[in-house]
Design an enzyme around this catalytic site. Sequence first.
Site, short mmCIF file in Angstrom:
data_model
loop_
_atom_site.label_atom_id
_atom_site.label_comp_id
_atom_site.label_asym_id
_atom_site.label_seq_id
_atom_site.Cartn_x
_atom_site.Cartn_y
_atom_site.Cartn_z
N GLU A 323 0.92 -1.06 0.14
CA GLU A 323 -0.23 0.02 0.21
C GLU A 323 1.04 1.45 -0.02
O GLU A 323 0.76 2.12 -0.85
CB GLU A 323 -0.99 -0.01 1.30
CG GLU A 323 -1.74 1.06 1.42
CD GLU A 323 -2.83 1.38 0.28
OE1 GLU A 323 -3.61 0.42 0.10
OE2 GLU A 323 -2.71 2.41 -0.68
N ASP A 327 1.44 4.08 -2.85
CA ASP A 327 0.72 5.25 -2.84
C ASP A 327 2.03 6.51 -3.24
O ASP A 327 1.76 7.36 -3.84
CB ASP A 327 0.51 5.71 -1.35
CG ASP A 327 -0.86 4.87 -0.88
OD1 ASP A 327 -1.53 4.79 -1.86
OD2 ASP A 327 -0.98 4.88 0.26
N SER A 596 -7.19 1.73 -3.90
CA SER A 596 -5.92 2.30 -3.14
C SER A 596 -5.12 3.24 -4.32
O SER A 596 -4.58 4.02 -3.80
CB SER A 596 -5.02 1.29 -2.62
OG SER A 596 -5.53 0.75 -1.43
#
Length: 679
Positions: A323, A327, A596
């Site tokens: 994650e 990002d 995400s």
Amino acid sequence: MLLPLLPILLAATATISPALARALPANTITSHVIHEKRDLVGGTGRWSKRDRIPAHVKVPVRVGLKQSAEAMEKAQGWLMEVSHPASGKFGRHWTQDEIIEAFQPASEAVDEVMAWISETASIPKQRITHSDNKAWLAFDASVADLESLLRTEYHEHHDAATGRSMITCDQYHVPAHLVDHVDYITPGVKGIHVHTSDLKKRSWKPAHHGPGGYGGPSGWQPPKQRPAPHMPKNGSELSTCDVAITPACLQALYHFEPLPPNAEVSPNNSMGIFEEGDFYDQFDLNSFFTNFTSYIPNGTHPTLDSIDGGLAPTTNLSEAGSESNLDFELSIPIIYPQTTTLYQSDDLYYAEGGNGTTGGIFNTFLDAIDGSYCTYSAFGETGNDPKLDPTYPDPNGYQGQLMCGVYKPTNVISISYGEQEQDLPAFYQKRQCNEFLKLGLQGVSIFVASGDTGVGGIPGDGAANGCLKNGTVFSPTQPNSCPWLTNVGATKVYPGRTVYEPESAVVDPASQPYHSAFSSGGGFSNIFPIPDYQTSAIATYFADYNPPYPYYYNGQYNSSDGLYNRNGRGIPDVAANGDNIATYVGGKFGLEGGTSASSPIFAALVTRINEERIKAGKGPVGFINPTLYENAHVLNDIVNGTNPGCGTDGFSCSPGWDPVTGLGTPNYPKMLKLFMSLP
Ligand SMILES: *[C@@H]1O[C@H](CO)[C@@H](O)[C@H](O)[C@H]1NC(C)=O
Ligand SMILES: *[C@@H]1O[C@H](CO)[C@@H](O)[C@H](O)[C@H]1NC(C)=O
Ligand SMILES: *[C@@H]1O[C@H](CO)[C@@H](O)[C@H](O)[C@H]1NC(C)=O
Ligand SMILES: *[C@@H]1O[C@H](CO)[C@@H](O)[C@H](O)[C@H]1NC(C)=O
Ligand SMILES: *[C@@H]1O[C@H](CO)[C@@H](O)[C@H](O)[C@H]1NC(C)=O
Ligand SMILES: *[C@@H]1O[C@H](CO)[C@@H](O)[C@H](O)[C@H]1NC(C)=O
Ligand SMILES: *[C@@H]1O[C@H](CO)[C@@H](O)[C@H](O)[C@H]1NC(C)=O
Ligand SMILES: *[C@@H]1O[C@H](CO)[C@@H](O)[C@H](O)[C@H]1NC(C)=O
Ligand SMILES: *[C@@H]1O[C@H](CO)[C@@H](O)[C@H](O)[C@H]1NC(C)=O
């Protein structure tokens, strides 16, 4: 998820509590009413009541004052005033002091509660502190004094899950004329932890440790990286964007260029990214930037705003977070040379779930960027929930106090974490949603991934298939259902398609099996009603593209055969690419998919818009939904694809807003032009 010992707020009803061993001043007895009472039904056995707390033990007492109800009613109007494009006050965001001023309790209320405490408990007024955010009175009192003030008894309550103890009572009283001024008192039905060493000194037996085992499913699952069929030939190749999405593909899809590497950027426009229990690593960022961008120097990394012991990066490649890496590998290439700010929240023990003892989310983060939230009372909940949120100092980790207001919120914050609405009590979510509103008033834009399980939830969260009731009812995501933030769903470049053609929702119903690893989250809240800015978009959707499912109203799915709430806040608001994203994780090149990815992409483009506005002497855009719903033409409407779940095909994309991809994906030049035209 069921909460043991869930406190309930009682309307002013019965009077005197039965078993009060210590004497009460007789004269005022009839004027007192029970303010809060513990709900003893439905406990799970995690908490057990133990000894009475000795009379001389000193405890920190907090009296939460009811926030101006009038202010909270007006707050939505205030948010629209600074966020609606037709408002003369667009962009005139509030300072934190203005927020405190507007939401503070009436001064007569403060005076009356102060008088009661000082007269009854003999605590001189100068020993009572009125908190900076005006919402609290705080003082220290002996258990004996507090018991007589509140006409109650305090006992040790032992938590088998953590081995810790709290000081709580089963119910307490306040004078009838103060009921409308006092929100909550701690220690009360809601307990406080006490340092065992303090108690030891006073020869009170500390609790012994018991087994854990309480907890609900943690809603969020990190995206999984999967092997790529092949690596894009080079960083500017666009012919393979249907196989792997690189920074160049995003530039082509949304029509923007990177800033020149030496561009001057505002020192006040770093982009904020929330992470918890997942950690970026520098080695992977270096590989990504070196292979896919020519303009980002090796070693580029976020600034860490560590929250309650949250730390990053990891130097252990096998702990590299899919994650976090995703990002930063997505957002830095869009905003560089602007910087990123990493809000890494909670020490490892709680970030990894507190061994099943926590189910709450975001509260410690919101505390850290707004100190007033630490003690904010709303919907019968004051401050963090000791049964759902981390409590600091943490005997299993971070030894410091809970961080309150230690960081300034960035103009834009991207969050790719969440749960389902049904995982948390409605009052917990409503209290948190008010805080998102206050951040919007201050000019902060919050973007949240809409979820990766379509109209349902994660299997096992709810029914076996992740849906509500008997597995048929759609399960909306949290915090997405709060109307004061911007939800981002996911789109995709279908195989054989190019970046010059329209994108589609990640699931193509015409292709069997679906060539997507996930289904973009969307639907309608069971808790929050449709906000004004969304009313017309949703009405048009129902009128022109009515979904083929029965529905219900006001979140009442139990008493109906409906599958979704017809008058709930619609999710998502917008969309961005979210499938086949090129990433480096753990030293490996591969692909990831999920909303995400969509949230940081959208958030990074809004950071670029803020950059231009700041350069032109304007402020950040703040809460963007009202402007976008009034100007849907600045987004690329997505009309193809679905979001299956709960054994259905889910909702379908359609012209205009839909509960799959919202209003659509960013057209950066059009969005920029629109927001530059606003004051
Ligand atoms: C978590 O709880 C389980 C069950 O009580 C226990 O066996 C385990 O040791 C605990 N783990 C940690 C890290 O505390
Ligand atoms: C990278 O790909 C682009 C587009 O296909 C091509 O024009 C360019 O020559 C390539 N660059 C290198 C260094 O191979
Ligand atoms: C921008 O940040 C600088 C340095 O932190 C500060 O001095 C300045 O007041 C800020 N400007 C605005 C407009 O907030
Ligand atoms: C670029 O990618 C290749 C192949 O995955 C990898 O071996 C190499 O280390 C990367 N380059 C850099 C400079 O990290
Ligand atoms: C990038 O920096 C790391 C140290 O942070 C170094 O080990 C690596 O060799 C550098 N890579 C390149 C391509 O300069
Ligand atoms: C790296 O992380 C893995 C997985 O958590 C762990 O098994 C290993 O011991 C760690 N290595 C080091 C050197 O800490
Ligand atoms: C529906 O029923 C379930 C099971 O009894 C309960 O947990 C849930 O709170 C109810 N939801 C609503 C919205 O009534
Ligand atoms: C689940 O509930 C729906 C609506 O009440 C009903 O139509 C359906 O038959 C139920 N399904 C099962 C498997 O019980
Ligand atoms: C929508 O999907 C269908 C089937 O995959 C395809 O034939 C059509 O061209 C798509 N339309 C758009 C606008 O992408």
